[in-house]
Design an enzyme around this catalytic site. Structure first.
Site, short mmCIF file in Angstrom:
data_model
loop_
_atom_site.label_atom_id
_atom_site.label_comp_id
_atom_site.label_asym_id
_atom_site.label_seq_id
_atom_site.Cartn_x
_atom_site.Cartn_y
_atom_site.Cartn_z
N HIS A 236 -12.99 2.95 -0.28
CA HIS A 236 -13.14 2.02 0.71
C HIS A 236 -13.90 0.80 0.24
CE1 HIS A 236 -12.81 5.55 3.86
NE2 HIS A 236 -11.56 5.01 3.73
N GLU B 284 -8.33 -5.33 4.67
CA GLU B 284 -8.39 -4.95 3.22
C GLU B 284 -7.11 -5.61 2.62
OE1 GLU B 284 -9.47 -0.48 2.97
OE2 GLU B 284 -8.93 -0.98 5.05
N ARG C 75 -11.58 15.43 8.03
CA ARG C 75 -12.44 16.06 6.63
C ARG C 75 -13.69 16.35 7.14
NH1 ARG C 75 -10.76 10.74 3.31
NH2 ARG C 75 -8.66 10.51 4.66
N ASN D 154 0.80 -1.07 -0.08
CA ASN D 154 0.19 -0.06 0.00
C ASN D 154 1.01 1.10 0.12
OD1 ASN D 154 -1.79 2.01 0.36
ND2 ASN D 154 -2.64 1.17 2.26
N ARG E 19 -2.44 -2.12 -3.70
CA ARG E 19 -3.61 -1.08 -3.41
C ARG E 19 -3.24 0.02 -4.04
NH1 ARG E 19 -4.78 3.53 0.55
NH2 ARG E 19 -6.94 3.76 0.15
#
Ligand code: ADP
Length: 396
Positions: free
Chosen positions: A179, A383, A240, A7, A90
């Site tokens: 996601h 993941e 965020r 990743n 990823r």
């Protein structure tokens, strides 16, 4: 079969080496501050942790150091790098080009590059990781797993934005969602727990981490999701803002004399639960402050619970009912008070949770009561495992 999952972030590199015979993580770690002169690697073999401080200039140098750890004379986990059968990367944005994982070829790399305008920070990092592996592990097959792919099943009326259509045609401005790997993993697991996947099974998955998004999933297909063109949209997050009135951008630019870049930084890095509470982006800190009576900390948590619950209710329209709600990621898996705060607001829909079961942290559990009209689960996400499984299936 042993698979390396990578990743690559703009200045970081997370990895796991997974033995697919038992899906066990043999070694994992995180390289931080790549290219910043003070980079370091935290490499873990089981419970054993090794801190390697070494300045690396780029992702290729970082991956080289990681590969050396795998064959280290003292704590190495494999004898030869040839034991690594494939690499799963990823990748963040596949635009409309990728609806599932793919074996990486030169053509795929080109297409990922074409998606750079949609993810200017993330996709270049992913490409750096791919190109570094191509040079360091020539001939080892690689697979790309996209954050956006799972949401490519959204119907057009759900992903189109009500702005001039030409911007969709010209720039691909639409909802993509992120996601996807996590929403897919936990919804598939929930379907198993609900007695198997069915075409009419309606699940709302809540991936609540530092970044957070919800998805409305019917029969295993994503019909809507809260993030949009970028991961700034949807529910509020650690820093965020999530969905806000878009006119706030112009208002802040004019009244605070800010550039568009400065407003962008405020909305990405200084907003969300941190922006309201002024405490921290971390929900653990905000919860502690709220308990001490800090009103803005409580306000941040209540605002979060309200907006997440509202999104779940919105997805009852998308799905025409909900069979199950799933909580996952850092907050979803660990923060019982947040789960309760959200579920209590859905009591009118018949959601009822068991307070004792809801105390569980970081473990798979059904937290709804037997008479709850909607079943509620906590399912830890994984993941990396999805990336490794997709990689194995595609290179086999
Ligand atoms: P990322 O999006 O970076 O992968 P994670 O899914 O790991 O994030 O979530 C990290 C966040 O989870 C932390 O910032 C924190 O807000 C939250 N979190 C982790 N553990 C707890 C806990 N016990 N209680 C409340 N929040 C927690």
């Amino acid at each position: 079969m042993k698979i390396l999952v990578l990743n690559s972030g703009s200045s970081s590199l997370k990895y796991q080496l997974i033995d697919m015979t038992n899906e066990e993580v043999i070694a994992k770690g995180n390289f931080e501050r790549i290219g910043q002169g003070n980079s370091f690697l935290t490499h873990k073999v089981g419970e054993e942790k090794h801190l390697i401080e070494c300045p690396v200039e780029n992702h290729e140098a970082a991956i080289k150091v990681v590969l050396e750890q795998f064959t280290h004379p003292e704590y190495g986990v494999i004898k030869d790098l040839k034991e690594i059968d494939a690499v799963g990367h990823r990748l963040v944005h596949g635009g409309e080009k990728f609806a599932s994982s793919v074996v990486i070829t030169d053509d795929v790399i080109e297409k990922v590059k074409e998606c750079i305008p949609l993810a200017p920070l993330h996709n270049p990092a992913g490409i750096l990781g791919i190109e570094a592996c191509k040079r360091l592990m020539p001939g080892v097959p690689m697979v790309g797993v996209f954050d956006t792919a799972f949401h490519q099943t959204m119907p057009k009326e759900n992903y189109i934005y009500p702005i001039p259509y030409e911007y969709y045609e010209k720039y691909g401005i639409r909802r993509y969602g992120f996601h996807g790997t996590s929403h897919r993993f936990v919804s598939e697991r929930a379907a198993e727990l609900l007695g198997g996947q069915r075409d009419d099974l309606k699940i709302v998955t809540c991936h609540l981490g530092q970044g957070a998004s919800l998805a409305a999933i019917k029969g295993g297909k994503s019909l809507d999701t809260s993030m949009g063109l970028t991961p700034l949209a949807g529910i509020p997050m650690g820093t965020r803002c999530g969905d806000i009135d878009p006119a706030i951008v112009k208002y802040l630019m004019e009244n605070e004399k800010l550039s568009i870049g400065e407003v962008d930084t405020i909305l990405n890095k200084k907003s969300g639960a941190f922006g309201i509470s002024g405490v921290s982006p971390d929900f653990r800190d905000i919860e502690i402050e709220a308990e001490k009576g800090n009103e803005r900390a409580s306000l941040a948590l209540n605002n979060y619970n309200y907006l997440v619950a509202q999104y779940i209710a919105k997805y009852a329209v998308t799905l025409q009912g909900i069979d199950a709600i799933v909580f996952t990621a850092g907050i979803g898996e660990n923060a019982g008070t947040t789960r309760k705060g959200i579920c209590d607001k859905l009591a009118f829909m018949g959601v009822k949770i068991d307070d004792e079961k809801n105390k569980t942290r970081g473990q798979e559990i059904e937290i709804s009561t037997p008479d709850s009209k909607i079943r509620v689960f906590v399912i830890p996400t994984n993941e990396e495992l999805v990336i490794a499984r997709d990689t194995m299936n595609l290179v086999k």
